[in-house]
Design an enzyme around this catalytic site. Structure first.
Site, PDB file in Angstrom:
ATOM      1  N   HIS A 102       1.150  -1.219  -0.138  1.00 28.18           N
ATOM      2  CA  HIS A 102      -0.147  -0.062  -0.153  1.00 28.18           C
ATOM      3  C   HIS A 102       0.931   0.974  -0.371  1.00 28.18           C
ATOM      4  O   HIS A 102       1.594   1.433   0.873  1.00 28.18           O
ATOM      5  CB  HIS A 102      -1.294   0.121   1.151  1.00 28.18           C
ATOM      6  CG  HIS A 102      -0.337   0.079   2.212  1.00 28.18           C
ATOM      7  ND1 HIS A 102      -0.490   1.377   3.283  1.00 28.18           N
ATOM      8  CD2 HIS A 102       0.263  -1.185   3.291  1.00 28.18           C
ATOM      9  CE1 HIS A 102       0.599   0.979   4.483  1.00 28.18           C
ATOM     10  NE2 HIS A 102       0.656  -0.360   4.633  1.00 28.18           N
ATOM     11  N   ASP A 104      -0.966   4.238   0.635  1.00 26.21           N
ATOM     12  CA  ASP A 104      -0.931   5.076   0.890  1.00 26.21           C
ATOM     13  C   ASP A 104      -0.017   5.061   3.003  1.00 26.21           C
ATOM     14  O   ASP A 104       0.604   3.943   3.124  1.00 26.21           O
ATOM     15  CB  ASP A 104      -3.043   5.111   1.793  1.00 26.21           C
ATOM     16  CG  ASP A 104      -3.174   3.552   2.072  1.00 26.21           C
ATOM     17  OD1 ASP A 104      -2.731   2.939   2.100  1.00 26.21           O
ATOM     18  OD2 ASP A 104      -3.676   4.234   3.371  1.00 26.21           O
ATOM     19  N   ASP A 135       6.306   1.735   6.852  1.00 27.59           N
ATOM     20  CA  ASP A 135       4.864   1.030   6.426  1.00 27.59           C
ATOM     21  C   ASP A 135       3.402   2.141   5.486  1.00 27.59           C
ATOM     22  O   ASP A 135       3.267   3.551   5.904  1.00 27.59           O
ATOM     23  CB  ASP A 135       3.749   1.319   7.942  1.00 27.59           C
ATOM     24  CG  ASP A 135       2.570   0.916   7.936  1.00 27.59           C
ATOM     25  OD1 ASP A 135       1.822   0.009   7.041  1.00 27.59           O
ATOM     26  OD2 ASP A 135       2.061   0.676   8.871  1.00 27.59           O
ATOM     27  N   GLU A 168      -5.188   1.199   2.014  1.00 29.03           N
ATOM     28  CA  GLU A 168      -4.827   0.739   3.200  1.00 29.03           C
ATOM     29  C   GLU A 168      -5.087   0.730   4.710  1.00 29.03           C
ATOM     30  O   GLU A 168      -6.258   0.185   5.743  1.00 29.03           O
ATOM     31  CB  GLU A 168      -3.573  -1.227   3.809  1.00 29.03           C
ATOM     32  CG  GLU A 168      -3.551  -1.704   4.216  1.00 29.03           C
ATOM     33  CD  GLU A 168      -3.338  -1.487   5.675  1.00 29.03           C
ATOM     34  OE1 GLU A 168      -3.527  -2.374   6.317  1.00 29.03           O
ATOM     35  OE2 GLU A 168      -2.625  -0.486   5.924  1.00 29.03           O
ATOM     36  N   GLU A 169      -4.735   2.376   4.952  1.00 27.10           N
ATOM     37  CA  GLU A 169      -5.176   2.798   6.594  1.00 27.10           C
ATOM     38  C   GLU A 169      -6.318   3.437   6.299  1.00 27.10           C
ATOM     39  O   GLU A 169      -6.286   3.594   7.898  1.00 27.10           O
ATOM     40  CB  GLU A 169      -3.816   3.640   6.141  1.00 27.10           C
ATOM     41  CG  GLU A 169      -2.488   3.160   6.415  1.00 27.10           C
ATOM     42  CD  GLU A 169      -1.805   2.519   7.225  1.00 27.10           C
ATOM     43  OE1 GLU A 169      -1.719   1.872   8.274  1.00 27.10           O
ATOM     44  OE2 GLU A 169      -0.498   1.714   7.433  1.00 27.10           O
ATOM     45  N   ASP A 195       5.178  -6.024   4.870  1.00 28.00           N
ATOM     46  CA  ASP A 195       4.575  -4.806   5.312  1.00 28.00           C
ATOM     47  C   ASP A 195       4.200  -5.441   6.642  1.00 28.00           C
ATOM     48  O   ASP A 195       3.053  -5.327   7.577  1.00 28.00           O
ATOM     49  CB  ASP A 195       3.015  -4.957   4.631  1.00 28.00           C
ATOM     50  CG  ASP A 195       1.949  -3.575   5.839  1.00 28.00           C
ATOM     51  OD1 ASP A 195       3.197  -3.041   5.766  1.00 28.00           O
ATOM     52  OD2 ASP A 195       0.988  -3.296   5.068  1.00 28.00           O
ATOM     53  N   HIS A 442       3.013   4.541  12.605  1.00 27.59           N
ATOM     54  CA  HIS A 442       1.919   5.400  12.941  1.00 27.59           C
ATOM     55  C   HIS A 442       2.140   6.043  13.421  1.00 27.59           C
ATOM     56  O   HIS A 442       1.396   6.888  14.443  1.00 27.59           O
ATOM     57  CB  HIS A 442       0.494   3.869  13.135  1.00 27.59           C
ATOM     58  CG  HIS A 442       0.534   3.194  12.126  1.00 27.59           C
ATOM     59  ND1 HIS A 442      -1.330   2.411  13.029  1.00 27.59           N
ATOM     60  CD2 HIS A 442       0.627   2.661  10.878  1.00 27.59           C
ATOM     61  CE1 HIS A 442      -1.364   2.304  11.520  1.00 27.59           C
ATOM     62  NE2 HIS A 442      -0.560   1.865  10.882  1.00 27.59           N
TER      63      HIS A 442
END
Ligand code: BES
Ligand code: MN
Ligand code: MN
Length: 470
Positions: A102, A104, A135, A168-169, A195, A442
């Site tokens: 991903h 994003d 990530d 994805e997020e 991931d 994150h």
């Protein structure tokens, strides 16, 4: 400089790794420059103001897949952010690997805690600091570079497809639809994803389990407006007080979730499985030191590795209401809110858990307040097989490149699309991640080791080599 020579593009028995290693070494600065360009694009899928940037990241991935040697590359529109699809089919009778990733990223907040701006990548102590560095931009980009190396050196040993999404997020809702509607396009033999994380650079591991997710938002409403907390305090239910009490009651003194039925379908591990899982190196003192905590907590009777890998959990992700600005304002809020996630394990079903939570949470509310519960997103847990040809190839790849057998681990995070790949395409996934739990995904100051990036490319190529060996 290596001059690529023409030869049959799929000689399964040649050891092309040394050649690849040299290619990675002589091109590493360019690889990093390209990744940095991608990291500079603030592709935050959750932020509608950044929609154009999310698209820009997708377009960049399209370009890089073409440059790397993909024959067909498409930017596929969805109801949300686009999906990038690319492929190189060298021989229909050979196996096909479908790479998922991903482009994003999570929002960078809180901005003031970053030591350098989140979308201006910098290298410090051999690590790339930027939102998405680990990530998942840094991780899926390894696949594009592994593919480039194999293609440019005429060593691609099988067919390859790429599906890199931009949601994805935020739950991959549109990817689910895309997968259901494009089954023949996505026909493959295995899914390969980077991931997830490794135990450490000294101890390689392959993720064999991911938790599922049920993510809720709750709103508790008291009086019809904010009230003076002196005039009304103590006489009217304060929704922030009530919400805190409701949340506190969701765990018992043993750290177990109190929602009736929450554990009913949980698959308990056998004693042998638990023993195997706990063989993975884990140092509690380092864990506490790294997080700056004096003690840990969790469900009684389970180790930390079991708590994050094999047990379902419930956590508040955000809680707000009333006055949160500078200084003091004496106010009794009209409303209070919380975002609550539940991490799920086999054989819990996220829709069932969402329902159990909703019913229970509503039942906790006293008559003095109103409660609204909304499901934001969810996904099923996944366990991947360790006896497949693809898993064995991944194992051998680590053995060859790292000189050590990888340890199978269960990660606490979620990639909901993995269970959907199994359900819709009948495909198993290999989770070959190269991040570290300490990479701060994150969080502020997310980073990714350049070492991880480079050795990851090599290990991915080694996977193709072993997967294609007859
Ligand atoms: N890459 C992570 C998931 C992950 C991280 C798995 C570390 C294993 C180890 C992924 O991007 C992610 O953050 N997923 C979300 C779920 C999604 C539905 C928002 C998560 O786990 O919170
Ligand atoms: Mn991710
Ligand atoms: Mn993530």
């Amino acid at each position: 400089m290596l001059i690529p020579h023409k030869r049959k593009p799929y000689l399964a028995f040649t050891n092309f790794l040394p050649m690849i290693k040299e290619y990675i070494q002589s091109n590493q600065q360019r690889f990093l420059d390209e990744l940095f360009e991608l990291l500079r694009i603030p592709s935050v899928s959750a932020d509608s103001r950044l929609k154009a940037d999310v698209r820009k990241a997708a377009e960049y991935v399209v370009k890089k897949l073409k440059d790397a040697g993909a024959d067909k590359v498409e930017l596929c529109e969805t109801a949300g952010h686009p999906i990038v699809y690319g492929e190189k089919i060298i021989n229909a009778s050979l196996p096909t690997v479908l790479v998922y990733g991903h482009y994003d990223v999570q929002p960078p907040d809180p901005l003031n805690l970053w030591t350098s701006p989140p979308f201006e990548p910098v290298v410090k102590d051999g690590k790339i600091y930027a939102r998405g560095s680990c990530d998942d931009k840094g991780q899926f980009y390894m696949h594009i570079k592994a593919f480039e190396a194999m293609t440019k050196l005429n060593q691609l040993p099988c067919n390859i497809k790429f599906m890199i999404e931009g949601e994805e997020e935020v739950g991959s809702d549109n990817l689910g639809t895309f997968v259901k509607e494009n089954k023949s396009k996505l026909k493959a033999d295995v899914i390969l994803i980077s991931d997830t994380s490794l135990i450490s650079l000294d101890t390689p591991s392959i993720t064999v389990g991911l938790r599922g997710l049920s993510y809720m938002e709750v709103e508790v409403t008291g009086p019809n407006r904010d009230l003076h907390s002196g005039v009304y305090g103590g006489a009217v239910a304060n929704p922030a007080n009530v919400l805190s009490k409701m949340i506190a009651s969701l765990h018992d003194e043993n750290g177990r979730v109190t929602i009736p039925g929450f554990y009913d379908k949980v698959a308990e591990l056998t004693a042998a499985e638990r023993e195997a899982l706990n063989k993975a190196p884990f140092n509690l003192d380092n864990y506490k030191k790294e997080l700056d905590i004096e003690d840990i907590r969790g469900e009684k009777g389970y180790t930390t590795l079991e708590r994050t890998g094999t047990r379902p959990t419930l956590d508040v992700n955000g809680i707000w209401g009333g006055y949160t600005g500078e200084g003091a304002k004496t106010v009794l809020p009209s409303k209070a809110y919380a975002k609550i996630s539940m991490r799920l394990v086999p054989n819990q079903n996220n829709h069932e858990i969402t329902e159990l939570f909703t019913k229970h949470f509503e039942s906790l509310a006293p008559k003095s307040v109103k409660v609204k519960v909304t499901a934001l997103h969810g996904g099923e847990p996944a366990v991947t097989p360790t006896d497949s040809k693809a898993f064995k190839a991944a194992s051998k790849a680590f053995e060859e490149v790292w000189g050590k057998s990888p340890i199978p681990t269960r990660d606490g995070g979620s990639i909901p699309i993995v269970s959907l790949f199994k359900k819709e395409l009948g495909l198993d996934t290999v989770l070959m991640g190269f991040g570290l739990d300490s990479d701060a995904i994150h969080s502020p100051n997310e980073h990714y080791g350049i070492k991880n990036f480079l050795i990851g490319i090599e290990t991915i190529v080694a996977f193709y080599k072993h997967y294609s060996a007859k």
